[in-house]
Design an enzyme around this catalytic site. Structure first.
Site, mmCIF file in Angstrom:
data_model
loop_
_atom_site.group_PDB
_atom_site.id
_atom_site.type_symbol
_atom_site.label_atom_id
_atom_site.label_comp_id
_atom_site.label_asym_id
_atom_site.label_seq_id
_atom_site.Cartn_x
_atom_site.Cartn_y
_atom_site.Cartn_z
ATOM 1 N N ASN A 240 102.197 -34.960 -29.180
ATOM 2 C CA ASN A 240 102.346 -34.211 -30.425
ATOM 3 C C ASN A 240 100.939 -33.829 -30.872
ATOM 4 O O ASN A 240 100.218 -34.662 -31.408
ATOM 5 C CB ASN A 240 103.043 -35.109 -31.455
ATOM 6 C CG ASN A 240 103.142 -34.460 -32.818
ATOM 7 O OD1 ASN A 240 102.850 -33.279 -32.976
ATOM 8 N ND2 ASN A 240 103.546 -35.244 -33.811
ATOM 9 N N HIS B 222 109.717 -35.514 -38.089
ATOM 10 C CA HIS B 222 108.498 -36.327 -38.027
ATOM 11 C C HIS B 222 108.163 -36.822 -39.445
ATOM 12 O O HIS B 222 108.367 -36.100 -40.423
ATOM 13 C CB HIS B 222 107.338 -35.498 -37.463
ATOM 14 C CG HIS B 222 106.144 -36.334 -37.155
ATOM 15 N ND1 HIS B 222 105.267 -36.745 -38.136
ATOM 16 C CD2 HIS B 222 105.711 -36.883 -35.993
ATOM 17 C CE1 HIS B 222 104.336 -37.502 -37.575
ATOM 18 N NE2 HIS B 222 104.577 -37.598 -36.275
ATOM 19 N N LYS C 182 100.063 -31.944 -33.189
ATOM 20 C CA LYS C 182 99.974 -31.714 -34.644
ATOM 21 C C LYS C 182 99.167 -30.436 -34.911
ATOM 22 O O LYS C 182 99.252 -29.504 -34.134
ATOM 23 C CB LYS C 182 99.385 -32.952 -35.338
ATOM 24 C CG LYS C 182 100.148 -34.224 -34.960
ATOM 25 C CD LYS C 182 99.812 -35.416 -35.805
ATOM 26 C CE LYS C 182 100.637 -36.612 -35.338
ATOM 27 N NZ LYS C 182 100.398 -37.808 -36.148
ATOM 28 N N SER D 176 99.868 -44.766 -32.901
ATOM 29 C CA SER D 176 98.655 -45.331 -32.295
ATOM 30 C C SER D 176 98.889 -45.885 -30.893
ATOM 31 O O SER D 176 98.306 -46.900 -30.507
ATOM 32 C CB SER D 176 98.030 -46.386 -33.210
ATOM 33 O OG SER D 176 97.698 -45.804 -34.462
ATOM 34 N N GLY E 130 98.435 -42.773 -36.676
ATOM 35 C CA GLY E 130 97.065 -42.345 -36.940
ATOM 36 C C GLY E 130 96.214 -43.401 -37.621
ATOM 37 O O GLY E 130 95.103 -43.117 -38.072
ATOM 38 N N GLU F 91 108.901 -44.170 -34.968
ATOM 39 C CA GLU F 91 107.491 -44.140 -35.341
ATOM 40 C C GLU F 91 107.299 -44.810 -36.695
ATOM 41 O O GLU F 91 107.563 -44.198 -37.738
ATOM 42 C CB GLU F 91 106.999 -42.697 -35.437
ATOM 43 C CG GLU F 91 107.121 -41.932 -34.140
ATOM 44 C CD GLU F 91 106.140 -40.765 -34.106
ATOM 45 O OE1 GLU F 91 105.352 -40.706 -33.159
ATOM 46 O OE2 GLU F 91 106.140 -39.947 -35.037
ATOM 47 N N GLU G 217 105.514 -37.019 -41.033
ATOM 48 C CA GLU G 217 104.615 -36.140 -41.800
ATOM 49 C C GLU G 217 105.399 -34.992 -42.425
ATOM 50 O O GLU G 217 105.080 -34.524 -43.515
ATOM 51 C CB GLU G 217 103.483 -35.625 -40.893
ATOM 52 C CG GLU G 217 102.484 -36.737 -40.599
ATOM 53 C CD GLU G 217 101.740 -36.603 -39.285
ATOM 54 O OE1 GLU G 217 101.750 -35.517 -38.672
ATOM 55 O OE2 GLU G 217 101.144 -37.613 -38.861
#
Ligand code: PGA
Length: 250
Positions: free
Chosen positions: A9, A96, A11, A213, A174, A168, A98
């Protein structure tokens, strides 16, 4: 046999030329990784087309990071599933954290996006996961259960057979903090049970990826767990060497 998948991904990273370089470097090193691993890269919309070209002749698939809730029309700034499919994408990441967190995506929006993805022959990579407060309150099982029940339970059996799930934990994305392999296995097994409650034996065939991560140094330990079928990789997918090394974790 469940598919083994390593999906990148990207991003909102890379300019078109950098994305093409990255894709070419993945192709160049792909032969060092077991052909049993299915690689997917998910670039920004702006360079999907060029990345598809750069991957031509390889077995690396391309996915988008999102799609619109509607088929087409007056929706300024949106990108339709039909457009993504026309560029050569096979996958689309949906839900996702985010997108849920910064763009207010809810189960209601995601049901529409899932329908668009399937109507255009795309395989959704549907993301679930709890945030830190929810994990600390011991709510993580309930959170992922609701995220699955409210969206995945609406799928037909045929659609479910063409679905990838990514677990996730938001606190691991991250941040450099990874769930332990045991934590990943515990919740992946739980997710598979929730899927089996609705879809029965077909849940055994559904690939469930870990994300957050994931890197070359921890991939092998996490992928060794029975219910972990690969990874959705953010930061480490931006370096071909690391992305490929994660694939060697199988
Ligand atoms: P990360 O991101 O690997 O950089 O933690 C994973 C993701 O958000 O898909």
């Amino acid at each position: 046999m469940r598919k083994k998948i390593v999906a990148g991904n990207w991003k909102m990273n890379t300019l078109p030329a950098e994305g093409v370089e990255l894709a070419k470097s993945v192709v160049a090193g792909r032969g060092e990784v077991c052909s049993c691993v299915n690689f997917i890269v998910c670039p920004p919309f702006t360079h999907i087309s060029e990345v598809v070209k750069a991957l031509e002749g390889s077995d690396i698939a391309v996915g988008a990071q999102d799609c619109a809730t509607e088929a087409k029309g007056a929706y300024t700034g949106e990108v339709a599933a039909q457009m993504i499919a026309a560029l050569g994408c096979k996958y689309v990441i949906l839900g996702h954290s985010e997108r849920r967190q910064y763009y207010g995506e809810t189960s209601e929006t995601l049901n529409k996006k899932m329908a668009q993805a399937y109507a255009n022959g795309l395989t959704p990579i549907y993301c679930v996961g709890e945030n830190l407060d929810e994990r600390e309150a011991g709510e993580h099982f309930n959170v992922v259960k609701a995220q699955i029940e409210e969206v995945v339970y609406n799928l037909t059996e045929e659609q479910f057979a063409n679905l990838v799930i990514a677990y996730e934990p938001v606190w691991a994305i991250g941040t450099g903090k990874t769930a332990t392999a045991e934590q990943a296995q515990e919740i992946h097994a739980y997710i598979r049970k929730v899927l089996a409650d609705k879809f029965g034996a077909a849940a055994e065939e559904c690939a469930i990826l870990y994300g957050g991560s994931c890197k070359p140094s921890n991939a092998a330990e996490i992928f060794a767990k029975e219910d972990v079928d690969g990874g959705l990789i953010g930061g480490a997918a931006l370096k071909a060497e690391d992305f490929l090394a994660i694939g060697k974790g199988f």
